[in-house]
Design an enzyme around this catalytic site. Structure first.
Site, PDB file in Angstrom:
ATOM      1  N   TRP A 202      38.554  38.776  34.266  1.00  0.00           N
ATOM      2  CA  TRP A 202      39.816  38.074  34.017  1.00  0.00           C
ATOM      3  C   TRP A 202      39.566  37.012  32.975  1.00  0.00           C
ATOM      4  O   TRP A 202      38.502  36.358  33.023  1.00  0.00           O
ATOM      5  CB  TRP A 202      40.254  37.441  35.344  1.00  0.00           C
ATOM      6  CG  TRP A 202      41.404  36.475  35.301  1.00  0.00           C
ATOM      7  CD1 TRP A 202      42.727  36.763  35.544  1.00  0.00           C
ATOM      8  CD2 TRP A 202      41.363  35.070  35.051  1.00  0.00           C
ATOM      9  NE1 TRP A 202      43.486  35.624  35.446  1.00  0.00           N
ATOM     10  CE2 TRP A 202      42.669  34.562  35.134  1.00  0.00           C
ATOM     11  CE3 TRP A 202      40.344  34.174  34.737  1.00  0.00           C
ATOM     12  CZ2 TRP A 202      42.985  33.221  34.952  1.00  0.00           C
ATOM     13  CZ3 TRP A 202      40.641  32.836  34.535  1.00  0.00           C
ATOM     14  CH2 TRP A 202      41.956  32.371  34.640  1.00  0.00           C
TER      15      TRP A 202
ATOM     16  N   SER B 235      32.575  39.728  36.468  1.00  0.00           N
ATOM     17  CA  SER B 235      33.421  38.657  36.988  1.00  0.00           C
ATOM     18  C   SER B 235      34.393  39.173  38.056  1.00  0.00           C
ATOM     19  O   SER B 235      33.980  39.723  39.071  1.00  0.00           O
ATOM     20  CB  SER B 235      34.152  37.994  35.813  1.00  0.00           C
ATOM     21  OG  SER B 235      34.792  36.812  36.215  1.00  0.00           O
ATOM     22  N   MET B 236      35.693  39.005  37.813  1.00  0.00           N
ATOM     23  CA  MET B 236      36.699  39.490  38.755  1.00  0.00           C
ATOM     24  C   MET B 236      36.564  40.994  38.991  1.00  0.00           C
ATOM     25  O   MET B 236      36.846  41.500  40.073  1.00  0.00           O
ATOM     26  CB  MET B 236      38.089  39.173  38.210  1.00  0.00           C
ATOM     27  CG  MET B 236      39.233  39.710  39.040  1.00  0.00           C
ATOM     28  SD  MET B 236      40.818  39.253  38.304  1.00  0.00           S
ATOM     29  CE  MET B 236      41.888  40.294  39.290  1.00  0.00           C
TER      30      MET B 236
ATOM     31  N   ASP C  25      26.274  29.659  34.421  1.00  0.00           N
ATOM     32  CA  ASP C  25      27.628  30.198  34.540  1.00  0.00           C
ATOM     33  C   ASP C  25      28.555  29.074  34.991  1.00  0.00           C
ATOM     34  O   ASP C  25      28.465  28.598  36.123  1.00  0.00           O
ATOM     35  CB  ASP C  25      27.646  31.353  35.540  1.00  0.00           C
ATOM     36  CG  ASP C  25      28.943  32.144  35.510  1.00  0.00           C
ATOM     37  OD1 ASP C  25      30.015  31.519  35.347  1.00  0.00           O
ATOM     38  OD2 ASP C  25      28.884  33.369  35.675  1.00  0.00           O
TER      39      ASP C  25
ATOM     40  N   HIS D 216      28.868  32.622  31.457  1.00  0.00           N
ATOM     41  CA  HIS D 216      29.681  33.610  32.170  1.00  0.00           C
ATOM     42  C   HIS D 216      29.893  34.851  31.308  1.00  0.00           C
ATOM     43  O   HIS D 216      30.047  35.948  31.831  1.00  0.00           O
ATOM     44  CB  HIS D 216      31.027  32.999  32.561  1.00  0.00           C
ATOM     45  CG  HIS D 216      31.835  33.863  33.465  1.00  0.00           C
ATOM     46  ND1 HIS D 216      31.383  34.282  34.705  1.00  0.00           N
ATOM     47  CD2 HIS D 216      33.077  34.394  33.331  1.00  0.00           C
ATOM     48  CE1 HIS D 216      32.296  35.032  35.285  1.00  0.00           C
ATOM     49  NE2 HIS D 216      33.334  35.122  34.478  1.00  0.00           N
TER      50      HIS D 216
END
Length: 275
Positions: free
Chosen positions: A29, A95-96, A224, A253
Protein backbone atom coordinates in the site's frame (compact mmCIF):
# COMPACT_ATOMS: atom_id res chain seq x y z
CA UNK A 1 -5.05 -5.28 -21.12
CA UNK A 2 -4.86 -8.64 -19.31
CA UNK A 3 -7.50 -8.77 -16.60
CA UNK A 4 -9.00 -11.37 -14.30
CA UNK A 5 -12.77 -11.14 -13.74
CA UNK A 6 -13.48 -11.70 -10.06
CA UNK A 7 -16.41 -13.59 -8.56
CA UNK A 8 -18.22 -10.25 -7.95
CA UNK A 9 -17.72 -8.98 -11.50
CA UNK A 10 -14.86 -6.61 -10.70
CA UNK A 11 -11.59 -6.91 -12.61
CA UNK A 12 -7.95 -7.21 -11.59
CA UNK A 13 -5.32 -5.95 -14.00
CA UNK A 14 -2.13 -8.02 -14.07
CA UNK A 15 1.22 -8.29 -15.80
CA UNK A 16 2.34 -11.73 -16.96
CA UNK A 17 5.98 -11.93 -18.10
CA UNK A 18 8.10 -14.92 -19.08
CA UNK A 19 7.46 -18.63 -18.84
CA UNK A 20 8.28 -21.41 -16.44
CA UNK A 21 7.44 -21.91 -12.79
CA UNK A 22 5.14 -19.08 -11.66
CA UNK A 23 6.15 -16.35 -9.21
CA UNK A 24 3.22 -14.17 -8.14
CA UNK A 25 4.05 -10.74 -6.72
CA UNK A 26 1.67 -8.97 -4.32
CA UNK A 27 2.26 -5.25 -3.90
CA UNK A 28 2.09 -3.05 -0.84
CA UNK A 29 0.00 0.00 0.00
CA UNK A 30 -0.56 2.45 -1.66
CA UNK A 31 1.23 1.04 -4.70
CA UNK A 32 0.30 -1.28 -7.56
CA UNK A 33 1.91 -4.01 -9.63
CA UNK A 34 4.31 -1.54 -11.25
CA UNK A 35 6.28 -1.56 -7.99
CA UNK A 36 7.50 -5.05 -8.96
CA UNK A 37 8.82 -4.30 -12.47
CA UNK A 38 12.48 -4.84 -11.54
CA UNK A 39 11.65 -8.18 -9.92
CA UNK A 40 9.33 -9.25 -12.76
CA UNK A 41 12.16 -8.75 -15.23
CA UNK A 42 14.66 -10.51 -12.98
CA UNK A 43 12.56 -13.66 -12.62
CA UNK A 44 11.47 -13.68 -16.27
CA UNK A 45 15.11 -13.38 -17.38
CA UNK A 46 15.97 -16.26 -15.03
CA UNK A 47 13.43 -18.60 -16.63
CA UNK A 48 10.41 -18.09 -14.40
CA UNK A 49 6.94 -16.70 -15.10
CA UNK A 50 6.42 -13.44 -13.23
CA UNK A 51 2.89 -12.23 -12.50
CA UNK A 52 1.91 -9.06 -10.64
CA UNK A 53 -1.62 -7.76 -10.21
CA UNK A 54 -3.04 -4.42 -9.11
CA UNK A 55 -5.14 -4.88 -5.96
CA UNK A 56 -8.81 -3.86 -6.28
CA UNK A 57 -9.08 -0.08 -6.06
CA UNK A 58 -5.42 0.32 -7.01
CA UNK A 59 -3.77 1.07 -10.34
CA UNK A 60 -5.70 -0.27 -13.33
CA UNK A 61 -8.04 -2.62 -11.46
CA UNK A 62 -11.69 -1.76 -10.87
CA UNK A 63 -11.87 1.37 -8.66
CA UNK A 64 -14.34 -0.14 -6.21
CA UNK A 65 -15.72 1.62 -3.15
CA UNK A 66 -15.80 -1.42 -0.88
CA UNK A 67 -14.14 -4.79 -0.32
CA UNK A 68 -11.00 -3.41 1.32
CA UNK A 69 -10.49 -6.23 3.79
CA UNK A 70 -8.09 -9.14 3.84
CA UNK A 71 -10.66 -11.89 3.35
CA UNK A 72 -11.69 -10.18 0.10
CA UNK A 73 -8.09 -9.53 -0.97
CA UNK A 74 -7.21 -13.20 -0.35
CA UNK A 75 -10.22 -14.37 -2.33
CA UNK A 76 -9.27 -12.01 -5.18
CA UNK A 77 -5.81 -13.56 -5.21
CA UNK A 78 -7.37 -17.01 -5.23
CA UNK A 79 -9.51 -16.01 -8.24
CA UNK A 80 -6.38 -14.93 -10.10
CA UNK A 81 -4.43 -18.08 -9.25
CA UNK A 82 -7.27 -20.44 -10.14
CA UNK A 83 -8.30 -18.65 -13.35
CA UNK A 84 -4.71 -18.74 -14.60
CA UNK A 85 -4.52 -22.34 -13.29
CA UNK A 86 -1.21 -21.70 -11.55
CA UNK A 87 0.52 -24.46 -9.61
CA UNK A 88 3.84 -24.82 -7.80
CA UNK A 89 3.64 -21.05 -7.16
CA UNK A 90 6.03 -18.90 -5.17
CA UNK A 91 4.14 -15.99 -3.62
CA UNK A 92 6.19 -12.83 -3.02
CA UNK A 93 4.53 -10.10 -0.99
CA UNK A 94 5.53 -6.64 0.18
CA UNK A 95 4.17 -4.75 3.18
CA UNK A 96 0.35 -4.89 3.18
CA UNK A 97 0.64 -7.57 0.51
CA UNK A 98 2.12 -9.81 3.19
CA UNK A 99 -1.26 -9.78 4.88
CA UNK A 100 -2.88 -10.77 1.60
CA UNK A 101 -0.43 -13.67 1.26
CA UNK A 102 -0.94 -14.80 4.85
CA UNK A 103 -4.73 -14.66 4.65
CA UNK A 104 -4.65 -16.50 1.31
CA UNK A 105 -2.82 -19.40 2.95
CA UNK A 106 -5.10 -19.16 5.97
CA UNK A 107 -8.24 -19.39 3.81
CA UNK A 108 -7.13 -21.40 0.77
CA UNK A 109 -4.19 -23.48 1.94
CA UNK A 110 -1.00 -24.33 0.06
CA UNK A 111 -2.12 -26.96 -2.47
CA UNK A 112 -0.98 -24.66 -5.30
CA UNK A 113 1.90 -23.03 -3.40
CA UNK A 114 5.57 -24.05 -3.45
CA UNK A 115 7.07 -21.32 -1.25
CA UNK A 116 6.54 -17.79 0.04
CA UNK A 117 8.48 -14.56 0.52
CA UNK A 118 7.46 -11.88 3.02
CA UNK A 119 9.22 -8.58 2.32
CA UNK A 120 8.85 -5.74 4.84
CA UNK A 121 5.51 -7.36 5.56
CA UNK A 122 2.83 -6.45 8.13
CA UNK A 123 2.08 -9.87 9.74
CA UNK A 124 1.51 -10.93 12.37
CA UNK A 125 0.02 -7.66 13.69
CA UNK A 126 0.81 -3.99 13.24
CA UNK A 127 -1.33 -2.33 15.91
CA UNK A 128 0.26 -1.68 19.28
CA UNK A 129 -1.41 -3.30 22.27
CA UNK A 130 -0.70 -5.06 25.57
CA UNK A 131 0.39 -8.20 23.71
CA UNK A 132 2.19 -6.24 20.99
CA UNK A 133 4.07 -3.35 22.62
CA UNK A 134 6.49 -3.18 19.69
CA UNK A 135 3.61 -2.27 17.37
CA UNK A 136 2.43 1.06 15.97
CA UNK A 137 0.11 3.25 18.10
CA UNK A 138 -3.45 3.81 16.87
CA UNK A 139 -2.76 7.56 16.75
CA UNK A 140 -0.28 7.01 13.90
CA UNK A 141 -2.92 5.29 11.79
CA UNK A 142 -5.43 8.03 12.62
CA UNK A 143 -2.93 10.63 11.41
CA UNK A 144 -2.38 8.71 8.17
CA UNK A 145 -6.10 8.67 7.41
CA UNK A 146 -6.41 12.35 8.28
CA UNK A 147 -3.53 13.18 5.94
CA UNK A 148 -5.11 11.32 3.04
CA UNK A 149 -8.45 13.05 3.56
CA UNK A 150 -6.97 16.52 4.03
CA UNK A 151 -4.84 16.64 0.88
CA UNK A 152 -3.72 13.29 -0.38
CA UNK A 153 -1.38 14.51 -3.13
CA UNK A 154 0.92 16.32 -0.70
CA UNK A 155 0.48 13.57 1.88
CA UNK A 156 1.83 11.00 -0.57
CA UNK A 157 4.81 13.22 -1.41
CA UNK A 158 5.62 13.53 2.29
CA UNK A 159 5.07 9.82 2.97
CA UNK A 160 7.40 8.76 0.16
CA UNK A 161 10.39 10.11 2.10
CA UNK A 162 10.06 7.84 5.15
CA UNK A 163 8.91 4.93 2.98
CA UNK A 164 12.30 4.90 1.25
CA UNK A 165 14.31 6.21 4.26
CA UNK A 166 15.31 9.09 2.02
CA UNK A 167 15.70 11.22 5.14
CA UNK A 168 18.67 9.16 6.37
CA UNK A 169 22.27 10.20 5.84
CA UNK A 170 23.80 8.21 3.02
CA UNK A 171 20.43 7.08 1.64
CA UNK A 172 20.55 5.80 -1.94
CA UNK A 173 16.87 6.54 -2.53
CA UNK A 174 16.44 8.64 -5.68
CA UNK A 175 14.04 11.41 -6.61
CA UNK A 176 12.72 8.90 -9.12
CA UNK A 177 11.80 6.55 -6.26
CA UNK A 178 9.83 9.34 -4.60
CA UNK A 179 8.13 10.39 -7.84
CA UNK A 180 7.16 6.82 -8.72
CA UNK A 181 5.67 6.31 -5.25
CA UNK A 182 3.53 9.45 -5.67
CA UNK A 183 2.38 8.38 -9.13
CA UNK A 184 1.28 4.94 -7.95
CA UNK A 185 -0.31 6.29 -4.77
CA UNK A 186 -2.43 8.75 -6.74
CA UNK A 187 -3.80 5.83 -8.80
CA UNK A 188 -5.30 4.32 -5.64
CA UNK A 189 -8.87 5.34 -4.80
CA UNK A 190 -9.16 7.70 -1.87
CA UNK A 191 -11.59 5.30 -0.18
CA UNK A 192 -9.14 2.46 -0.71
CA UNK A 193 -6.38 4.57 0.79
CA UNK A 194 -8.33 5.17 3.98
CA UNK A 195 -10.03 1.78 4.30
CA UNK A 196 -6.78 -0.11 3.78
CA UNK A 197 -5.26 1.71 6.75
CA UNK A 198 -7.90 0.24 9.04
CA UNK A 199 -7.38 -3.18 7.45
CA UNK A 200 -3.60 -3.37 7.73
CA UNK A 201 -3.51 -1.71 11.14
CA UNK A 202 -5.81 -4.04 13.03
CA UNK A 203 -5.99 -7.38 11.18
CA UNK A 204 -4.39 -10.18 13.18
CA UNK A 205 -2.54 -12.81 11.13
CA UNK A 206 -1.19 -15.03 13.91
CA UNK A 207 -3.47 -17.96 13.04
CA UNK A 208 -2.78 -17.58 9.31
CA UNK A 209 0.98 -17.78 9.85
CA UNK A 210 0.57 -20.99 11.84
CA UNK A 211 -0.89 -22.61 8.71
CA UNK A 212 2.23 -22.00 6.62
CA UNK A 213 3.73 -25.36 5.67
CA UNK A 214 5.99 -24.24 2.82
CA UNK A 215 9.53 -22.77 2.88
CA UNK A 216 9.28 -19.06 3.60
CA UNK A 217 11.85 -16.29 3.25
CA UNK A 218 11.30 -13.29 5.53
CA UNK A 219 13.21 -10.16 4.49
CA UNK A 220 13.07 -6.94 6.48
CA UNK A 221 15.14 -3.79 6.85
CA UNK A 222 16.20 -2.74 10.34
CA UNK A 223 15.50 0.90 9.42
CA UNK A 224 11.95 0.24 8.25
CA UNK A 225 10.11 3.42 9.29
CA UNK A 226 6.68 2.12 8.21
CA UNK A 227 6.49 -1.50 9.40
CA UNK A 228 8.73 -1.96 12.47
CA UNK A 229 10.74 -5.17 12.23
CA UNK A 230 10.39 -6.11 15.91
CA UNK A 231 6.59 -6.15 15.67
CA UNK A 232 6.45 -7.97 12.35
CA UNK A 233 9.35 -9.63 10.53
CA UNK A 234 11.10 -11.08 13.57
CA UNK A 235 7.83 -12.42 15.00
CA UNK A 236 6.69 -13.88 11.68
CA UNK A 237 9.96 -15.75 11.29
CA UNK A 238 9.37 -17.39 14.68
CA UNK A 239 5.74 -18.30 13.98
CA UNK A 240 6.28 -19.88 10.54
CA UNK A 241 7.47 -23.50 10.63
CA UNK A 242 10.10 -23.34 7.88
CA UNK A 243 11.16 -19.70 7.82
CA UNK A 244 14.48 -18.02 7.11
CA UNK A 245 14.93 -14.42 8.28
CA UNK A 246 17.24 -12.03 6.43
CA UNK A 247 17.72 -8.59 7.97
CA UNK A 248 19.03 -5.81 5.73
CA UNK A 249 21.16 -3.44 7.78
CA UNK A 250 19.90 0.09 7.21
CA UNK A 251 17.21 -1.25 4.90
CA UNK A 252 14.16 0.93 4.33
CA UNK A 253 10.55 -0.11 3.85
CA UNK A 254 11.11 0.13 0.10
CA UNK A 255 13.83 -2.51 -0.15
CA UNK A 256 12.71 -3.77 -3.58
CA UNK A 257 12.84 -0.25 -5.01
CA UNK A 258 15.90 1.54 -3.59
CA UNK A 259 19.18 1.10 -5.54
CA UNK A 260 21.59 -1.20 -3.76
CA UNK A 261 18.98 -2.98 -1.68
CA UNK A 262 16.86 -3.94 -4.67
CA UNK A 263 19.77 -5.70 -6.37
CA UNK A 264 20.56 -7.52 -3.13
CA UNK A 265 16.93 -8.55 -2.76
CA UNK A 266 16.72 -9.72 -6.37
CA UNK A 267 19.76 -11.95 -5.79
CA UNK A 268 18.30 -13.33 -2.55
CA UNK A 269 14.98 -13.97 -4.28
CA UNK A 270 16.55 -15.83 -7.20
CA UNK A 271 18.62 -17.92 -4.80
CA UNK A 272 15.49 -18.77 -2.81
CA UNK A 273 13.57 -19.72 -5.96
CA UNK A 274 16.12 -22.46 -6.60
CA UNK A 275 15.06 -24.28 -3.40
Amino acid sequence: MPTCTLRDGNELFYKDWGSGRPVVFIHGWPLNGDAWQDQLKAVADAGYRGIAHDRRGHGRSTPVYDGYDFDTFADDLNDLITQLDLNDVTLVAHSMGGGELARYIGRHGTARIRSAVLLSAIPPLMLQGPDNPEGVPQSVFDDIKAGILKERSQFWKDTAVGFHSADREGSKATQGNLDAFWYMAMAETIEGGVACVDAFAATDFHEDLKKFDVPTLVVHGDDDQVVPIDATGRKSAKLIQDATLKVYEGGSHGIALVPGDKEKFNADLLEFLQR
